[in-house]
Write an enzyme that holds these catalytic residues in place. Structure first.
Site, PDB file in Angstrom:
ATOM      1  N   ARG A  45       0.846  -1.185   0.000  1.00  0.00           N
ATOM      2  CA  ARG A  45       0.000   0.000   0.000  1.00  0.00           C
ATOM      3  C   ARG A  45       0.887   1.242   0.000  1.00  0.00           C
ATOM      4  O   ARG A  45       1.995   1.233   0.512  1.00  0.00           O
ATOM      5  CB  ARG A  45      -0.889   0.019   1.254  1.00  0.00           C
ATOM      6  CG  ARG A  45      -2.092  -0.923   1.155  1.00  0.00           C
ATOM      7  CD  ARG A  45      -2.965  -0.821   2.379  1.00  0.00           C
ATOM      8  NE  ARG A  45      -2.330  -1.373   3.552  1.00  0.00           N
ATOM      9  CZ  ARG A  45      -1.741  -0.672   4.500  1.00  0.00           C
ATOM     10  NH1 ARG A  45      -1.709   0.656   4.443  1.00  0.00           N
ATOM     11  NH2 ARG A  45      -1.167  -1.270   5.515  1.00  0.00           N
ATOM     12  N   TYR A  78      -1.213  -3.553  -7.051  1.00  0.00           N
ATOM     13  CA  TYR A  78      -0.998  -4.303  -5.798  1.00  0.00           C
ATOM     14  C   TYR A  78      -2.306  -4.403  -4.995  1.00  0.00           C
ATOM     15  O   TYR A  78      -3.025  -3.402  -4.819  1.00  0.00           O
ATOM     16  CB  TYR A  78       0.089  -3.630  -4.932  1.00  0.00           C
ATOM     17  CG  TYR A  78       0.037  -4.187  -3.533  1.00  0.00           C
ATOM     18  CD1 TYR A  78       0.498  -5.492  -3.278  1.00  0.00           C
ATOM     19  CD2 TYR A  78      -0.553  -3.495  -2.476  1.00  0.00           C
ATOM     20  CE1 TYR A  78       0.375  -6.055  -2.017  1.00  0.00           C
ATOM     21  CE2 TYR A  78      -0.665  -4.047  -1.215  1.00  0.00           C
ATOM     22  CZ  TYR A  78      -0.205  -5.333  -0.993  1.00  0.00           C
ATOM     23  OH  TYR A  78      -0.340  -5.899   0.240  1.00  0.00           O
ATOM     24  N   LYS A 134      -9.464  -2.454   1.831  1.00  0.00           N
ATOM     25  CA  LYS A 134      -9.161  -1.319   2.707  1.00  0.00           C
ATOM     26  C   LYS A 134      -9.914  -0.055   2.268  1.00  0.00           C
ATOM     27  O   LYS A 134     -10.387   0.716   3.091  1.00  0.00           O
ATOM     28  CB  LYS A 134      -7.657  -1.063   2.751  1.00  0.00           C
ATOM     29  CG  LYS A 134      -6.872  -2.256   3.295  1.00  0.00           C
ATOM     30  CD  LYS A 134      -7.199  -2.525   4.723  1.00  0.00           C
ATOM     31  CE  LYS A 134      -6.874  -3.875   5.258  1.00  0.00           C
ATOM     32  NZ  LYS A 134      -5.519  -4.280   5.469  1.00  0.00           N
ATOM     33  N   HIS A 142     -10.388  -2.510  11.747  1.00  0.00           N
ATOM     34  CA  HIS A 142      -9.294  -3.347  11.216  1.00  0.00           C
ATOM     35  C   HIS A 142      -9.055  -4.486  12.207  1.00  0.00           C
ATOM     36  O   HIS A 142      -8.031  -4.527  12.901  1.00  0.00           O
ATOM     37  CB  HIS A 142      -8.047  -2.458  11.063  1.00  0.00           C
ATOM     38  CG  HIS A 142      -6.941  -3.052  10.252  1.00  0.00           C
ATOM     39  ND1 HIS A 142      -5.631  -2.643  10.353  1.00  0.00           N
ATOM     40  CD2 HIS A 142      -6.941  -4.023   9.315  1.00  0.00           C
ATOM     41  CE1 HIS A 142      -4.881  -3.330   9.521  1.00  0.00           C
ATOM     42  NE2 HIS A 142      -5.649  -4.194   8.891  1.00  0.00           N
ATOM     43  N   SER A 145      -1.251  -3.868  10.067  1.00  0.00           N
ATOM     44  CA  SER A 145      -0.975  -4.819   8.995  1.00  0.00           C
ATOM     45  C   SER A 145       0.302  -5.603   9.280  1.00  0.00           C
ATOM     46  O   SER A 145       1.285  -5.039   9.781  1.00  0.00           O
ATOM     47  CB  SER A 145      -0.794  -4.067   7.678  1.00  0.00           C
ATOM     48  OG  SER A 145      -1.956  -3.336   7.393  1.00  0.00           O
ATOM     49  N   CYS A 158       1.038  -7.890  11.446  1.00  0.00           N
ATOM     50  CA  CYS A 158       1.407  -8.092  12.856  1.00  0.00           C
ATOM     51  C   CYS A 158       0.782  -9.375  13.404  1.00  0.00           C
ATOM     52  O   CYS A 158       0.650  -9.541  14.619  1.00  0.00           O
ATOM     53  CB  CYS A 158       0.982  -6.907  13.706  1.00  0.00           C
ATOM     54  SG  CYS A 158       2.031  -5.464  13.489  1.00  0.00           S
ATOM     55  N   ASP A 162      -9.123  -9.908   9.123  1.00  0.00           N
ATOM     56  CA  ASP A 162      -8.625  -8.566   8.816  1.00  0.00           C
ATOM     57  C   ASP A 162      -9.614  -7.438   9.119  1.00  0.00           C
ATOM     58  O   ASP A 162      -9.213  -6.385   9.578  1.00  0.00           O
ATOM     59  CB  ASP A 162      -8.211  -8.493   7.344  1.00  0.00           C
ATOM     60  CG  ASP A 162      -7.360  -7.284   7.024  1.00  0.00           C
ATOM     61  OD1 ASP A 162      -6.538  -6.906   7.869  1.00  0.00           O
ATOM     62  OD2 ASP A 162      -7.525  -6.706   5.931  1.00  0.00           O
ATOM     63  N   ARG A 222       1.927 -12.218  -0.870  1.00  0.00           N
ATOM     64  CA  ARG A 222       0.601 -12.547  -0.317  1.00  0.00           C
ATOM     65  C   ARG A 222      -0.007 -13.790  -0.937  1.00  0.00           C
ATOM     66  O   ARG A 222       0.331 -14.174  -2.050  1.00  0.00           O
ATOM     67  CB  ARG A 222      -0.351 -11.375  -0.584  1.00  0.00           C
ATOM     68  CG  ARG A 222       0.083 -10.047   0.040  1.00  0.00           C
ATOM     69  CD  ARG A 222      -0.551  -9.863   1.364  1.00  0.00           C
ATOM     70  NE  ARG A 222      -0.016  -8.749   2.131  1.00  0.00           N
ATOM     71  CZ  ARG A 222      -0.554  -8.320   3.266  1.00  0.00           C
ATOM     72  NH1 ARG A 222      -1.650  -8.897   3.737  1.00  0.00           N
ATOM     73  NH2 ARG A 222      -0.014  -7.335   3.945  1.00  0.00           N
TER      74      ARG A 222
HETATM   75  O1  SAT Z   1      -2.469  -4.769   1.418  1.00  0.00           O
HETATM   76  S1  SAT Z   1      -3.598  -4.806   2.337  1.00  0.00           S
HETATM   77  O2  SAT Z   1      -3.936  -3.471   2.770  1.00  0.00           O
HETATM   78  O3  SAT Z   1      -4.747  -5.410   1.724  1.00  0.00           O
HETATM   79  C1  SAT Z   1      -3.166  -5.754   3.677  1.00  0.00           C
HETATM   80  C2  SAT Z   1      -2.783  -4.892   4.799  1.00  0.00           C
HETATM   81  O4  SAT Z   1      -1.884  -4.044   4.639  1.00  0.00           O
HETATM   82  O5  SAT Z   1      -3.369  -5.031   5.885  1.00  0.00           O
HETATM   83 MN    MN Z   2      -5.010  -5.492   7.249  1.00  0.00          MN
END
Ligand code: SAT
Ligand code: MN
Length: 594
Positions: free
Chosen positions: A69, A197, A206, A226, A248, A250, A277, A376
């Protein structure tokens, strides 16, 4: 596929702007997904993996400048700058539309525009919200088909309504300097340009389910957070649900799919995953807070996922999964990433598309990683062996506890409980965590990340804190609020707490606190466990080690309080009085007892 004039006008407007050669509506049928997969495989956009070992799985690499991101290029385009608040980038909506439309003009010439009707939440659920994403990427279509519910059924349910989120995505030319992720909360609109991405382009995730939805929740009296959602089944069969917010990368996916240590499984404990998530929360039956996972799949971090750390996640990726930016092994048509096992492949391709082998080093002798740290897997939720039977429950699950947690080498103890909801909101608001590879930029820098929502709150964070306080007033049987930290390190920088499945030991204390069956010690920051109340059976971990991570160092916390004061100052008048009172109380408690 629809007569909804709002939808038709939306699609037509952007068809004219982006000028695709053709428009394809995604109906959600298996045949259409298969045809699109074949097409993407024929152009090299995806590689079909070994159909025996990984049936229906695909491999994809993003551009090397497009792997996470981009918070610096993410904007909240509210009409008033003040409404984006001090923690978001802001752009004036009129200016933003002008700029983005100029970038998007003609960007789909020679390409196909896919129209993806999708639902966040089970179609027809009182929690559900609908969206239409336009995209020129088959990869996005295939991912959205895993992460959300897509197709005709969504349009049917939407009927003539204008209540849908408009998502406009194009890879354009994947130019970093023209990459924009813009949310227009007042217009239910998202633009994502020049990226491929996941977190930037799977607009249901998100951009919608957090940034737009947090704004909707504020206006409509619910919450978009989140958070993972898990259920703990106790030996008597009762299941208690917990939501937990972590930044994210973690360990949300790991906690959500935790396998309890043997001492627990023998007694009959089980953990079920509802989400890993995002949680949408609403007031429900019995004056409780109810949670649904609006997603339909897991977009998890691959490196570090293995049969020991998270067997459930690994099992979830064994069919119908898309792997992005991991290592590709042409000979077996399988994939690999750091931490999967101790046998890195020899003749492989790394995430950049270069020949790669295990143990490879650069000119300076530094190990070259094969998979990107933010590589991912996109796996269907239904693949998960421990998916909750309530996953599809349209009314959600009742929440007993909310957990906040960051990645902190020092300061935060293993676990503590807030005194009440107000204090719990304070505990969430002072969350801080070391940055990870999930976002572009430096890794390992401690930053404030309230409720793990810093990059995802779609409005002024001061109003967001107030919304939390207001929700507490509406919920009679409120969840108790806790904070955890699995990441305390020793002098050598090693993690002290084993984490993963052993986090069950902390969950047990949390649930016992919710039921009032275990005592606690009052400290300046909240209630801490008595060390003997954390079950260490079957674990090679001494009570002294435990004491070392249950420690609340007053000097560190006084410095923390100064830091919080500075952070809070950003919010000016919008900082709820309750939170500054809590900070005052924290300082007073720390001084009183020293
Ligand atoms: O890349 S994402 O935002 O979907 C995953 C994350 O950063 O929590
Ligand atoms: Mn996330």
């Amino acid at each position: 596929m629809t007569n909804n004039q709002y939808v038709l006008d939306f699609v037509e407007k952007y068809r004219q702007l982006m000028q695709p050669d053709q428009v394809v509506w995604i109906d959600g049928s298996k045949a259409q997904i298969k045809a699109l997969t074949d097409e993407a495989a024929s152009t090299g956009e995806v590689i079909k993996l070994n159909n025996k070992l990984l049936p229906g799985c695909l491999y994809h690499r993003t551009a090397i400048n497009d792997v996470a991101r981009v918070e610096g290029r993410t904007f909240i385009c509210s009409r008033q700058q003040e409404n984006a608040g001090p923690t978001n980038n802001w752009m004036d909506p009129q200016e933003a539309y002008k700029k983005l439309d100029a970038i998007a003009e003609g960007c789909m010439k020679g390409r196909t525009m896919y129209v993806i009707p999708f639902s966040m939440g089970k179609v027809g659920s009182p929690f559900a919200k609908y969206g239409i994403e336009l995209t020129d990427s088959i990869y996005v279509v295939l991912n959205m088909n895993i992460m959300t519910r897509v197709g005709e059924k969504v349009l049917k349910k939407l009927g003539d309504s204008n209540d849908f989120v408009r998502g406009i995505h194009s890879k354009v030319k994947l130019e970093e300097e023209n990459r924009y992720i813009c949310q227009f909360p007042e217009d239910n609109t998202i633009y994502s340009l020049n990226s491929g991405y996941g977190g930037n382009v799977l607009l249901g995730k998100k951009c919608f389910a957090l940034r737009i939805a947090s704004y909707q929740g504020w206006k409509e009296g619910w919450m978009a957070e989140h958070m993972l959602i898990l259920g703990v089944q106790k030996p008597d069969g009762e299941i208690k649900y917990v939501c937990a917010a972590f930044p994210s990368a973690c360990g949300k996916t790991n906690l959500a799919m935790l396998i309890p240590p043997e001492t627990y499984t023998k007694k009959g404990y089980k953990v079920f995953t509802v989400g890993d998530d995002i949680a949408w929360l609403r007031k429900g039956k019995g004056g409780m807070l109810y949670a649904v996972n609006p997603e339909n799949g897991f977009f998890g971090v691959a490196p570090g996922t293995n049969v020991k750390s998270n067997p459930n996640a690994l099992a979830s990726t064994q069919r119908g999964t898309i792997f992005t930016n991991v290592v590709y092994i042409p000979k077996t048509k399988t994939v690999w990433w750091e931490g999967l096992d101790k046998n890195p492949p020899q003749n492989a391709i790394d995430w950049k598309g270069n020949p790669w082998h295990g143990g490879m080093v650069d000119a300076d002798g530094k190990v070259i990683k094969g998979a990107h740290p933010n590589s991912r897997f996109t796996a269907p939720a239904k693949n998960c062996p421990c998916i909750s039977s309530e996953f599809e429950n349209p009314k959600g699950v009742p929440v007993s506890a909310i957990i906040f947690g960051g990645r902190r080498a020092k300061a935060a103890p293993l676990v503590y409980e807030s005194r009440d909801w107000k204090h719990g909101v304070f505990v969430g608001s002072i969350m801080a965590s070391e940055t990870t590879a999930a976002a572009a930029g430096a890794v390992g820098v401690v930053r404030h990340d309230p409720m793990a929502m810093l990059p995802f709150c779609g409005y002024h964070m001061g109003d967001y804190f107030q919304h939390w306080l207001d929700m507490g007033k509406k919920i009679k049987n409120k969840p108790k609020i806790f904070n955890v930290n699995w990441f305390r390190t020793d002098e050598q920088g090693n993690f002290i707490w084993p984490g993963f499945g052993d986090n069950m030991r902390v969950l047990e204390w949390i649930l016992d606190r919710c039921e009032g069956t275990v005592d606690a010690v009052e400290t300046p920051i909240g209630y801490l466990p008595k060390p003997e109340d954390i079950n260490l059976e079957g674990l090679d971990f001494s009570i002294d080690q435990l004491k070392s991570i249950l420690d609340v160092d007053k000097k560190t916390w006084l410095a923390e309080a100064d830091d919080i004061e500075q952070f809070f100052a950003k919010f000016g008048d919008k900082l709820p009085k309750e939170l500054s009172m809590e900070l005052k109380k924290l300082r007073k408690n720390l001084r009183k007892r020293s």
